[in-house]
Design a protein around this motif. Sequence first.
Motif, PDB file in Angstrom:
ATOM      1  N   GLU A 109       0.827  -1.210   0.000  1.00 26.09           N
ATOM      2  CA  GLU A 109       0.000   0.000   0.000  1.00 26.09           C
ATOM      3  C   GLU A 109       0.856   1.252   0.000  1.00 26.09           C
ATOM      4  O   GLU A 109       0.511   2.259  -0.635  1.00 26.09           O
ATOM      5  CB  GLU A 109      -0.921  -0.012   1.220  1.00 26.09           C
ATOM      6  CG  GLU A 109      -1.873   1.160   1.264  1.00 26.09           C
ATOM      7  CD  GLU A 109      -2.802   1.110   2.470  1.00 26.09           C
ATOM      8  OE1 GLU A 109      -3.541   2.089   2.690  1.00 26.09           O
ATOM      9  OE2 GLU A 109      -2.787   0.089   3.187  1.00 26.09           O
ATOM     10  N   ALA A 110       2.005   1.186   0.728  1.00 23.86           N
ATOM     11  CA  ALA A 110       2.893   2.348   0.797  1.00 23.86           C
ATOM     12  C   ALA A 110       3.663   2.552  -0.501  1.00 23.86           C
ATOM     13  O   ALA A 110       4.241   3.618  -0.726  1.00 23.86           O
ATOM     14  CB  ALA A 110       3.870   2.182   1.955  1.00 23.86           C
ATOM     15  N   GLY A 111       3.713   1.507  -1.349  1.00 20.85           N
ATOM     16  CA  GLY A 111       4.343   1.647  -2.647  1.00 20.85           C
ATOM     17  C   GLY A 111       5.838   1.443  -2.671  1.00 20.85           C
ATOM     18  O   GLY A 111       6.517   1.885  -3.595  1.00 20.85           O
ATOM     19  N   GLY A 112       6.403   0.780  -1.653  1.00 19.26           N
ATOM     20  CA  GLY A 112       7.847   0.543  -1.670  1.00 19.26           C
ATOM     21  C   GLY A 112       8.368   0.174  -0.305  1.00 19.26           C
ATOM     22  O   GLY A 112       7.601  -0.076   0.628  1.00 19.26           O
ATOM     23  N   ASP A 113       9.713   0.161  -0.189  1.00 19.74           N
ATOM     24  CA  ASP A 113      10.315  -0.241   1.092  1.00 19.74           C
ATOM     25  C   ASP A 113      10.498   0.927   2.046  1.00 19.74           C
ATOM     26  O   ASP A 113      10.978   0.756   3.162  1.00 19.74           O
ATOM     27  CB  ASP A 113      11.646  -0.952   0.861  1.00 19.74           C
ATOM     28  CG  ASP A 113      12.718  -0.023   0.280  1.00 19.74           C
ATOM     29  OD1 ASP A 113      12.450   1.190   0.135  1.00 19.74           O
ATOM     30  OD2 ASP A 113      13.811  -0.528  -0.021  1.00 19.74           O
ATOM     31  N   MET A 114      10.115   2.133   1.617  1.00 16.61           N
ATOM     32  CA  MET A 114      10.159   3.326   2.464  1.00 16.61           C
ATOM     33  C   MET A 114      11.563   3.614   2.991  1.00 16.61           C
ATOM     34  O   MET A 114      11.748   4.312   3.976  1.00 16.61           O
ATOM     35  CB  MET A 114       9.170   3.207   3.638  1.00 16.61           C
ATOM     36  CG  MET A 114       7.735   3.005   3.191  1.00 16.61           C
ATOM     37  SD  MET A 114       6.556   2.861   4.546  1.00 16.61           S
ATOM     38  CE  MET A 114       7.003   1.257   5.208  1.00 16.61           C
ATOM     39  N   GLY A 115      12.578   3.011   2.350  1.00 12.88           N
ATOM     40  CA  GLY A 115      13.956   3.295   2.731  1.00 12.88           C
ATOM     41  C   GLY A 115      14.408   2.670   4.026  1.00 12.88           C
ATOM     42  O   GLY A 115      15.460   3.058   4.566  1.00 12.88           O
ATOM     43  N   ILE A 116      13.650   1.687   4.561  1.00 15.34           N
ATOM     44  CA  ILE A 116      14.025   1.102   5.846  1.00 15.34           C
ATOM     45  C   ILE A 116      14.255  -0.401   5.769  1.00 15.34           C
ATOM     46  O   ILE A 116      14.519  -1.043   6.773  1.00 15.34           O
ATOM     47  CB  ILE A 116      12.958   1.377   6.929  1.00 15.34           C
ATOM     48  CG1 ILE A 116      11.614   0.766   6.519  1.00 15.34           C
ATOM     49  CG2 ILE A 116      12.823   2.853   7.207  1.00 15.34           C
ATOM     50  CD1 ILE A 116      10.556   0.834   7.610  1.00 15.34           C
ATOM     51  N   GLY A 117      14.140  -0.960   4.556  1.00 12.53           N
ATOM     52  CA  GLY A 117      14.309  -2.400   4.441  1.00 12.53           C
ATOM     53  C   GLY A 117      13.084  -3.138   4.960  1.00 12.53           C
ATOM     54  O   GLY A 117      12.067  -2.535   5.326  1.00 12.53           O
TER      55      GLY A 117
END
Length: 288
Positions: A109-117
């Motif tokens: 839903e967020a569309g990716g790993d949000m830069g945190i793995g």
Amino acid sequence: MTSPSKRPLIIGGAVVAVLAAGAIAVTVINSRDDKAPPPASSTPPVATAAAPPTAAAPFAYKSTTPYAEVELTLPRSLQTQADLHKRLYDAGVRDLHAFSEGSQADRTEAGGDMGIGPYQKTIAFDSAVETANLFSVARTDYEFTGGAHGNSTFAGVLWDKSLKEQVTPAAIFRRGADLSALDTALCAAINAEKKARNPAAETLTLAGKTDAIWSCPKASETAFVLAAGSVPGKAGGLTFLIAPYVVGPYSDGPMSVNVPQSAFRALLDPAYVDEFAGEPTPLARPAQ
């Protein structure tokens, strides 16, 4: 003398010769199947193999996906309690599966790993403390789903070995017992630990008695396990497991404190009084 006359009479597939003199001579003829029965087999019966014993539950589980890294560990001491071992393993794996599925939905839903793995979750059961009839382990859950740090929660597991069932923490106390004395003892132990870590730490009071940010929790609302004791085969008290943010800021870290059995012995259910004796073994204090 004239021989008696004979009349054949068929009854249920058998020919019966009826003698006029009243005597009956019976000759049985298998009218349904006049074949001879097959000879008995000379091959001995094949023995049925016994079902193999149920395999013991594993002591670890680990799974990694692009969305979550999860891991479960259990102590080898559970080998003596196969039913509890399987129950804890199955429940832990279910919880980790649910976390992984939730992580995938959240990250998608967020569309990716949000830069945190990947998100992270671990479930660890500590080494057990047991008595003649009780067996206990502590469960620690750690989760990281972003932010400055992860969060830990604790739970205590109590297993009645004679009943072969898990019991609630409240079950070791008399029904309806007033636990206020235990609340007071727990608060004293928390304050002693806080002062040992930081002599300048504020003294806490029981929840609801002041407007302070931090206060002592009630014993009935705090996870605990049996405390190892000075008398072999007996618990010296209870070890209460306190997560960060409960009695201080996150930087204070988690806390484990012992309450001696003498502080609550009068509150115990008669079925469990004999499981306690002596003093609790001091806990190792975390490095500062």
